[in-house]
Design a protein around this motif. Structure first.
Motif, PDB file in Angstrom:
ATOM      1  N   ILE A   1     -10.968  -5.846   1.156  1.00  0.00           N
ATOM      2  CA  ILE A   1      -9.947  -5.030   1.067  1.00  0.00           C
ATOM      3  C   ILE A   1     -10.139  -3.775   0.057  1.00  0.00           C
ATOM      4  O   ILE A   1     -10.061  -2.695   0.414  1.00  0.00           O
ATOM      5  CB  ILE A   1      -8.661  -5.524   0.720  1.00  0.00           C
ATOM      6  CG1 ILE A   1      -7.920  -6.792   2.104  1.00  0.00           C
ATOM      7  CG2 ILE A   1      -7.374  -4.789   0.383  1.00  0.00           C
ATOM      8  CD1 ILE A   1      -6.977  -7.633   1.313  1.00  0.00           C
ATOM      9  N   ASN A   2     -10.655  -4.359  -1.199  1.00  0.00           N
ATOM     10  CA  ASN A   2     -10.640  -3.139  -2.241  1.00  0.00           C
ATOM     11  C   ASN A   2     -11.874  -2.461  -2.154  1.00  0.00           C
ATOM     12  O   ASN A   2     -12.103  -1.224  -2.736  1.00  0.00           O
ATOM     13  CB  ASN A   2     -10.799  -4.144  -3.571  1.00  0.00           C
ATOM     14  CG  ASN A   2      -9.319  -4.488  -3.954  1.00  0.00           C
ATOM     15  OD1 ASN A   2      -8.435  -3.805  -4.190  1.00  0.00           O
ATOM     16  ND2 ASN A   2      -9.079  -5.721  -3.958  1.00  0.00           N
TER      17      ASN A   2
ATOM     18  N   ASN B   1     -10.804   0.100  -0.018  1.00  0.00           N
ATOM     19  CA  ASN B   1      -9.948   0.981  -0.601  1.00  0.00           C
ATOM     20  C   ASN B   1     -10.549   2.079  -1.735  1.00  0.00           C
ATOM     21  O   ASN B   1     -10.293   3.054  -1.650  1.00  0.00           O
ATOM     22  CB  ASN B   1      -9.062  -0.124  -1.469  1.00  0.00           C
ATOM     23  CG  ASN B   1      -7.977   0.886  -2.266  1.00  0.00           C
ATOM     24  OD1 ASN B   1      -7.706   0.327  -3.239  1.00  0.00           O
ATOM     25  ND2 ASN B   1      -7.136   1.816  -1.527  1.00  0.00           N
TER      26      ASN B   1
ATOM     27  N   GLY C   1       0.736  -1.225   0.027  1.00  0.00           N
ATOM     28  CA  GLY C   1       0.016   0.070  -0.016  1.00  0.00           C
ATOM     29  C   GLY C   1       0.894   1.291   0.021  1.00  0.00           C
ATOM     30  O   GLY C   1       0.752   2.354  -0.840  1.00  0.00           O
TER      31      GLY C   1
ATOM     32  N   LYS D   1      -0.738  -4.001  -7.645  1.00  0.00           N
ATOM     33  CA  LYS D   1      -1.506  -3.983  -6.331  1.00  0.00           C
ATOM     34  C   LYS D   1      -2.186  -5.093  -5.834  1.00  0.00           C
ATOM     35  O   LYS D   1      -2.363  -5.486  -4.741  1.00  0.00           O
ATOM     36  CB  LYS D   1      -2.355  -2.809  -6.525  1.00  0.00           C
ATOM     37  CG  LYS D   1      -3.171  -2.017  -5.413  1.00  0.00           C
ATOM     38  CD  LYS D   1      -3.950  -0.788  -6.131  1.00  0.00           C
ATOM     39  CE  LYS D   1      -4.886  -0.401  -4.880  1.00  0.00           C
ATOM     40  NZ  LYS D   1      -5.407   0.889  -5.326  1.00  0.00           N
TER      41      LYS D   1
ATOM     42  N   ASP E   1      -3.444   4.560   0.500  1.00  0.00           N
ATOM     43  CA  ASP E   1      -3.907   2.880   0.257  1.00  0.00           C
ATOM     44  C   ASP E   1      -3.325   2.132   1.268  1.00  0.00           C
ATOM     45  O   ASP E   1      -3.930   1.257   1.501  1.00  0.00           O
ATOM     46  CB  ASP E   1      -3.199   2.808  -1.207  1.00  0.00           C
ATOM     47  CG  ASP E   1      -3.880   3.193  -2.292  1.00  0.00           C
ATOM     48  OD1 ASP E   1      -5.320   3.359  -2.116  1.00  0.00           O
ATOM     49  OD2 ASP E   1      -3.603   3.191  -3.552  1.00  0.00           O
TER      50      ASP E   1
ATOM     51  N   GLN F   1      -1.716  -7.513  -2.184  1.00  0.00           N
ATOM     52  CA  GLN F   1      -2.956  -7.977  -1.464  1.00  0.00           C
ATOM     53  C   GLN F   1      -2.954  -9.548  -1.406  1.00  0.00           C
ATOM     54  O   GLN F   1      -3.027 -10.164  -0.305  1.00  0.00           O
ATOM     55  CB  GLN F   1      -4.237  -7.229  -2.091  1.00  0.00           C
ATOM     56  CG  GLN F   1      -4.202  -5.793  -2.076  1.00  0.00           C
ATOM     57  CD  GLN F   1      -5.283  -5.374  -2.894  1.00  0.00           C
ATOM     58  OE1 GLN F   1      -6.398  -6.068  -3.347  1.00  0.00           O
ATOM     59  NE2 GLN F   1      -5.449  -4.149  -2.852  1.00  0.00           N
TER      60      GLN F   1
ATOM     61  N   GLN G   1      -6.362  -0.232   2.687  1.00  0.00           N
ATOM     62  CA  GLN G   1      -6.154  -1.605   2.344  1.00  0.00           C
ATOM     63  C   GLN G   1      -6.165  -2.541   3.713  1.00  0.00           C
ATOM     64  O   GLN G   1      -6.617  -3.508   3.899  1.00  0.00           O
ATOM     65  CB  GLN G   1      -5.024  -1.980   1.553  1.00  0.00           C
ATOM     66  CG  GLN G   1      -5.102  -1.417   0.008  1.00  0.00           C
ATOM     67  CD  GLN G   1      -4.045  -1.783  -0.749  1.00  0.00           C
ATOM     68  OE1 GLN G   1      -3.597  -2.874  -0.948  1.00  0.00           O
ATOM     69  NE2 GLN G   1      -3.702  -0.641  -1.690  1.00  0.00           N
TER      70      GLN G   1
END
Length: 232
Positions: free
Chosen positions: A149-150, A153, A92, A105, A213, A109, A217
Motif C-alpha cells: 500500500i505505502n 502511495n 485516503g 493515515k 492518496d 490502512q 492506497q
C-alpha cells in the motif's frame, strides 16, 4: 465456456476503459469544488508548479468497480474485499482533503487490512517454510500488505509512475490468474488495467490530473489482495 469468459473479459475491459475516459475529464473540472486539489506551494518535494486535481484515483476505482459489479457474481470474499477497499479509500480521501497525520493515515490502512484478513486474506502457505505458526502468518500478511500500500502511495510523485508500475503488476496478475483458472482475480485485474490505461491518457507527462492518496492506497491494497488470493 471459454468463449463466454472471453466475451465477459472483453466487455469488462471496454466498459472500464470507456468509463475512465468519461469520468476523468469530469473530475478534472469539478476537483476544485470537491477540494481535491494538490497545491505545490510550500513543498520542496512536489515537481509541479500549478495546483493540480488529485481525483484521478476516484475515476479508476469507480470505472473498475462499475464494470466488475456488472460481470462478477456476488461472493462473500468479494464483499469483504469491497468493504476493505471502501475503508482505505475513505481514509485516503480524508488525507487528500485535510492532510492526515502519518499515524492516522496508517491507522486507516491498518483497519482496512485487518478487515480483509478477517475475511480470509492471509498468507498461510509461506514460501520456503510451508506451514508456519498462525501468529507468523498474520504478521507476515499485515507487513506485506501495508508495505505494498505505502510502496504504491510513495511512488505517486512523478507523472505516470504509480499508474505505470501498477499497470505492469496487474498485467502479470491477469496472466497468472488465467493460467490458474482464477476468473475472479483475472476479471478484477483486467478491469483495473483498463481503468489505468484510461487514467494514463491524462497522467503521462505533462500530467493534467493526479491519482491522489485515495487512488494510490486502494491500488496498492488491491495488488496485495490479488497476489495473496492468487498465491494461496
Amino acid at each position: 465456456s471459454e468463449v463466454g469468459m472471453e466475451i465477459l473479459f472483453l466487455y469488462s475491459f471496454c466498459l472500464a476503459l470507456v468509463l475512465s475516459l468519461i469520468f476523468i475529464p469530469i473530475l478534472i473540472r469539478i476537483s476544485s469544488y470537491l477540494r481535491l486539489v494538490d497545491n505545490p506551494e510550500g513543498s520542496t518535494r512536489k515537481l509541479h508548479k500549478d495546483p493540480m486535481p488529485r481525483s484521478g484515483g476516484l475515476a479508476i476505482i469507480l470505472s473498475a468497480a462499475i464494470a466488475l459489479l456488472l460481470v462478477l457474481p456476488n461472493e462473500e470474499s468479494l464483499n469483504r474485499f469491497i468493504l476493505s477497499c471502501l475503508v482505505i479509500v475513505g481514509f485516503g480521501l480524508l488525507d487528500d482533503l485535510v492532510e492526515l497525520r502519518p499515524i492516522s493515515k496508517l491507522g486507516g490502512q491498518a483497519l482496512g487490512v485487518a478487515l480483509a484478513m478477517s475475511g480470509g486474506m492471509v498468507i498461510w502457505d509461506v514460501p520456503f517454510l510451508g506451514a508456519a505458526p498462525d501468529w507468523f502468518c498474520y504478521a507476515l500478511t499485515f507487513i506485506f500488505v501495508m508495505g505494498v500500500i505505502n510502496g504504491v502511495n510513495f511512488s505517486d510523485g512523478m507523472d505516470g509512475l504509480a499508474a505505470g508500475t501498477t499497470l505492469m503488476a496487474m498485467v502479470v496478475i491477469f496472466v497468472v490468474a488465467l493460467e490458474s483458472n482464477n476468473t475472479q482475480v483475472a476479471a478484477i485485474a483486467l478491469a483495473i488495467c483498463a481503468a489505468l490505461v484510461g487514467f494514463l491518457r491524462f497522467n503521462t507527462h505533462p500530467a493534467v490530473i493526479f491519482m491522489g492518496d485515495a487512488g494510490s492506497q486502494c491500488l496498492g491494497f488491491t495488488v496485495a489482495w490479488l497476489t495473496i488470493t492468487l498465491s494461496q
